[in-house]
Enzyme design. Structure first.
Site: not given
Ligand code: NAD
Length: 337
Positions: A139-141, A168, A220
């Site tokens: 993850s980011c953190n 955040r 964060h």
């Molecule tokens: P998000 O919700 O912004 O994007 C997810 C995407 O997947 C969307 O396009 C959605 O339409 C699509 N989607 C939803 N359900 C689906 C399914 N069943 N099958 C296929 N596609 C589907 O999510 P995100 O914030 O980009 O997070 C994605 C991953 O990255 C997660 O594991 C999250 O923990 C990790 N992450 C997120 C962040 C953050 O700050 N947002 C930071 C680091 C890591």
């Protein structure tokens, strides 16, 4: 050229897809998406092939007149490596599709560690990750903490790290998350999950983390207190961090007093989507006393894992050293040093 497909085109998927397009040794074959929204339309306008995540999505796309290049399975068939950037715990459900097609995959930090062969942060464990079948970009953190702790551990030995993370509450487009007016203990119990997550990459680090959610969307802010095994002055810690890839120093003297100033800085630099891929450390906050060093650090949650995803793709390909891969990634994204 490594052919890459991105499944999930949200906060992380969009950024990784853009970054893949900047790599001379990679081709973005397409992205898979569930919903035919403005993000899908913009992707198509930018010449990205959009695939439907499932049969239901095909109908939704065709109802609004958006043509898809095929189904997720078609995308998987046409690539060497899939980056799964679907919401947390959805990646593990997609995994059988990648395994069935014998394709390598990069998962994200929202998945449990056992989704992949190893958890990954480029400057910590690229070599061990090389050639594996799947990797999980933490993850980011956790990414930010691993960059810092690995660097200090190599230079001085980390006896113990204690970190308070002000997180955040939501990403900018998440209208349903909160709080609007509260500081939430997230969770009340100590340590938060981040400590254990750091150990998926750096198993020997002694770390306790405490996490709070604060009503902001853009970054964060970590407060770190780290006991070191050998003596270090504040200036030597600053020099060490300054020489560490993907860590950048800012100072109050230059007007940086908050995360808002960092967002403004990213905008002024013209970074795409205001992205900061680097850990941002306040150099004037670094204090060393009695074998302990303290400082403040900011983390742009939407962007920091983007370079790690690009390096994870190269690590899976087994054709690069950490140095070669990180150099290519850093240059293509304009990472500061
Ligand atoms: P998000 O919700 O912004 O994007 C997810 C995407 O997947 C969307 O396009 C959605 O339409 C699509 N989607 C939803 N359900 C689906 C399914 N069943 N099958 C296929 N596609 C589907 O999510 P995100 O914030 O980009 O997070 C994605 C991953 O990255 C997660 O594991 C999250 O923990 C990790 N992450 C997120 C962040 C953050 O700050 N947002 C930071 C680091 C890591």
């Amino acid at each position: 050229v490594i052919r890459v497909g991105v499944n999930g085109y949200g906060v992380i998927g969009r950024r990784v897809a853009s970054a893949v397009r900047l790599q001379e040794d990679m081709e973005l074959v397409g992205v898979a998406k569930k919903t035919p929204d403005y993000k899908a339309r913009l992707a198509a306008q930018r010449g990205i092939r959009v695939y439907a995540a499932d049969g239901e999505s095909v109908e939704r796309f065709s109802r609004v007149g958006l043509e898809v290049a095929g189904l997720l399975e078609d995308l998987i068939r046409s690539v060497d490596i899939v980056v799964d950037a679907t919401p947390e715990e959805v990646g593990v459900k997609n995994k059988p599709l990648y395994v069935k097609a014998s394709k390598k995959a990069v998962f994200q930090g929202g998945e449990a560690p056992d989704v992949a062969d190893a958890s990954f942060v480029a400057q910590c464990n690229f070599l061990e990750a090389a050639g594996k079948q799947s990797l999980r970009v933490v993850s980011c953190n956790t990414t930010a903490l691993c960059r810092i702790l690995h660097s200090l551990d190599q230079a001085y030995g980390v006896r113990r790290a204690r970190v308070v993370l002000a997180r955040r509450a939501a990403d900018p487009e998440e209208t349903k998350k909160g709080p609007i007016d509260s500081v939430v203990l997230d969770p009340v119990e100590i340590p938060s999950h981040h400590a254990e997550d750091v150990r998926t990459v750096l198993p020997n680090i002694n770390i306790t983390t405490m996490a709070l959610k604060v009503p902001t969307t853009h970054m964060h802010l970590h407060s770190l207190i780290i006991s070191l095994k050998s003596h270090a002055s504040a200036s030597s810690v600053r020099d060490t961090l300054e020489q560490t890839p993907r860590i950048v120093m800012v100072s109050a003297a230059d007007g940086f007093r908050s995360t808002s100033h960092l967002v403004d800085f990213a905008r002024e630099m013209g970074r795409p989507r205001n992205d900061l891929y680097e850990n941002i450390v306040w150099q004037d906050s670094i204090r060393a006393e009695d074998g302990e060093v303290c400082f403040f650090m900011a983390v742009h949650q939407e962007a920091i894992v983007v370079p790690e995803n690009i390096d994870a793709i190269r690590a899976l390909s087994g054709r690069f050293t950490a140095g070669e891969s990180m150099l290519r990634t850093n240059r293509s994204l304009g990472i500061l040093k």
